[in-house]
Design an enzyme around this catalytic site. Structure first.
Site, mmCIF file in Angstrom:
data_model
loop_
_atom_site.group_PDB
_atom_site.id
_atom_site.type_symbol
_atom_site.label_atom_id
_atom_site.label_comp_id
_atom_site.label_asym_id
_atom_site.label_seq_id
_atom_site.Cartn_x
_atom_site.Cartn_y
_atom_site.Cartn_z
ATOM 1 C CE LYS A 112 -4.152 -2.187 0.909
ATOM 2 N NZ LYS A 112 -3.716 -3.545 1.096
HETATM 3 C C1 LIG Z 1 -4.306 -4.675 0.551
HETATM 4 C C2 LIG Z 1 -3.484 -5.898 0.485
HETATM 5 C C3 LIG Z 1 -3.752 -6.930 -0.442
HETATM 6 C C4 LIG Z 1 -4.961 -6.895 -1.369
HETATM 7 O O1 LIG Z 1 -4.879 -5.901 -2.345
HETATM 8 P P1 LIG Z 1 -6.218 -5.415 -3.100
HETATM 9 O O2 LIG Z 1 -5.765 -4.307 -3.975
HETATM 10 O O3 LIG Z 1 -7.167 -4.969 -2.025
HETATM 11 O O4 LIG Z 1 -6.747 -6.575 -3.867
HETATM 12 C C5 LIG Z 1 -2.895 -8.008 -0.471
HETATM 13 N N1 LIG Z 1 -1.835 -8.113 0.369
HETATM 14 C C6 LIG Z 1 -1.556 -7.156 1.274
HETATM 15 C C7 LIG Z 1 -0.397 -7.343 2.178
HETATM 16 C C8 LIG Z 1 -2.352 -6.009 1.365
HETATM 17 O O5 LIG Z 1 -2.057 -5.053 2.277
#
Ligand SMILES: *Cc1c(COP(=O)(O)O)cnc(C)c1O
Length: 464
Positions: A112
């Site tokens: 993120k």
């Molecule tokens: C948010 C997240 C995901 C999922 O990503 P999306 O874009 O919501 O599909 C997968 N792994 C981690 C570690 C995340 O923080």
């Protein structure tokens, strides 16, 4: 570059407005009116270029003339200088035909950060020009909140309130939020689940008097700037492994379908991607949608990959819109029906269109655990549970004659030490940031799962 709503009843707006507004006023999601594109020569030219330069090219294509090229280059350079790896998102070969794309070298050790670091700079860029201060409220199941705090702390133009479910996130995740000492950040432990936090957030946005009073904005995974920023690493990784002469396959661990949709967008921009494998944990709404043609909410179960414990994949509406050939009336009908009934049947032609590019696997807790252990034994790499879901799905999906398969590694194993310790029976290495924040005091407020209580709290913080 103009952005239109998937539901067709909102006015087309520019890039920066789409970023600030988030959700379209008709309830739909913003998408570019036309897809920009990159030529094969441009894609070849991305190989061996610094990540921030590729980011400025790719995101700049989405911004159009809304952001000057110099300002974009500066924001990208600044955003990605916060990463601890010189390549920002390095590739690591796991097996002869399987690579890991490591997206966790940012300040809060999860993917993120890649989007949030840029988003914070974009917000400051716009808000400084408009001499405006806004309030961002975000609900988090763990990683989004930390990434938002890491990106927005100290911002002059943004107040940030993070809502997280009390007692339901890991200590490492919590401390990434609660140890920030900057006055523009507040963290709130809500007595409820992540779904309760999301419901409260929705209520805040629907209260127009409140949202105008505090100048409310959101940074959740439907924000277009996040999608744009997430496209970049598909370009850098594919170019590094021989695109555009060679095509690629990607395997993406999925919750809200933001990251997997970004792979689709990269393909629309001209990147040769043969297949996108969607990997879910037992919260398998996306696997069921793609395999069975029915997008239906289930009850959420808790897994060792909590960032994917989601049963509404918000960005799916964007893929649906494309699969029904941009019929906004149909998209609007389908997702209003989904909001009411909790399910929608995908028209066969649209399902076929999706299956031409996507495949999907749901991975059990047991298989996730075995994959952490097998990866350690085979390669010496310690992977986190989210990455393990992707690696398990990748290994299940078989070979495709020399086309490289890249699995996204979305979190550092140190973020989920309990799971790694239990499965691999080793202590994951503890990065310096985690050690440092373990000693810092935490600032947490606590509220009931009640929208009115949260509104009063936010109003007080905003001084209105
Ligand atoms: C948010 C997240 C995901 C999922 O990503 P999306 O874009 O919501 O599909 C997968 N792994 C981690 C570690 C995340 O923080």
């Amino acid at each position: 570059m103009k952005y239109i709503s998937t539901r067709g009843e909102a006015q087309a707006i520019g890039f920066l407005d789409a970023v600030l507004v988030g959700l379209a006023p008709d309830g739909g999601l913003f998408v570019p009116r036309e897809w920009p594109s990159f030529s094969p020569a441009e894609i070849a030219g991305f190989a061996n270029r610094p990540y921030a330069e590729v980011a400025a090219s790719v995101i700049g294509r989405f911004a159009g003339d809304a952001v000057g090229a110099d300002a974009m280059a500066e924001m990208c350079a600044d955003a990605y200088s916060t990463f601890s790896h010189a390549s920002v998102t390095p590739l690591k070969q796991l097996y002869p035909d399987l690579w890991l794309l490591e997206l966790f070298h940012g300040p809060t050790l999860a993917f993120k950060d890649v989007a949030m670091q840029l988003l914070a700079r974009l917000y400051d860029h716009v808000l400084q020009r408009q001499r405006r201060t806004i309030t961002i409220v975000c609900a988090t199941s763990g990683d989004t909140g930390g990434a938002a705090v890491g990106a927005f702390k100290g911002s002059q133009n943004v107040r940030l309130v993070v809502l997280f479910p009390h007692g339901r996130i890991s200590e490492v995740q919590r401390r990434f939020m609660t140890t920030a000492s900057e006055a523009n950040v507040r963290t709130v432990a809500v007595d409820g689940t992540f779904d309760d936090c999301q419901t409260i957030l929705k209520n805040l946005f629907q209260d127009s008097v409140f949202s105008r009073a505090v100048d409310l904005s959101g940074v959740n995974s439907i924000n277009w700037a996040r999608i744009a920023a997430q496209c970049v690493y598909y370009f850098t990784s594919a170019a590094a492994l021989g695109a555009p002469q060679r095509s690629m396959r990607y395997c993406v661990p999925t919750g809200n379908f933001g990251d997997a949709y970004a792979a689709y967008v990269a393909k629309r921009l001209g990147l040769p991607i043969d297949e996108i494998i969607v990997a879910t944990n037992s919260n398998d709404i996306m696997a069921r949608a793609l395999n069975d043609g029915r997008y239906a909410r289930g009850s959420v179960s808790a897994n060792m990959s909590p960032a994917m414990d989601i049963q509404i994949a918000s960005n799916f509406e964007r893929l649906y819109f494309e699969a029904v050939e941009r019929e906004s009336t149909e998209t609007s009908r389908a997702f209003k029906a989904f909001a009411e009934a909790g399910r929608l049947d995908i028209p066969p032609a649209a399902q076929n269109a999706m299956k031409g590019l996507f495949s999907a696997h749901a991975v059990s807790e047991d298989e996730t655990a075995r994959t952490i252990l097998a990866t350690l034994n085979d390669t010496g790499e310690v992977i986190d549970p989210h990455t393990a879901v992707a690696v398990a799905a990748a290994r299940r999906s078989g070979k495709a004659g020399g086309v490289p398969l890249i699995a996204l590694s979305t979190a550092h194993p140190a973020k989920f030490p309990e799971a790694v310790r239990a499965m691999a029976r080793i202590e994951p290495p503890v990065p310096a940031v985690v050690q440092a924040q373990a000693k810092l005091p935490e600032r947490i407020d606590r509220l009931p799962a009640d929208a009115e209580a949260v509104k009063a709290y936010v109003r007080q913080f905003a001084g209105v």
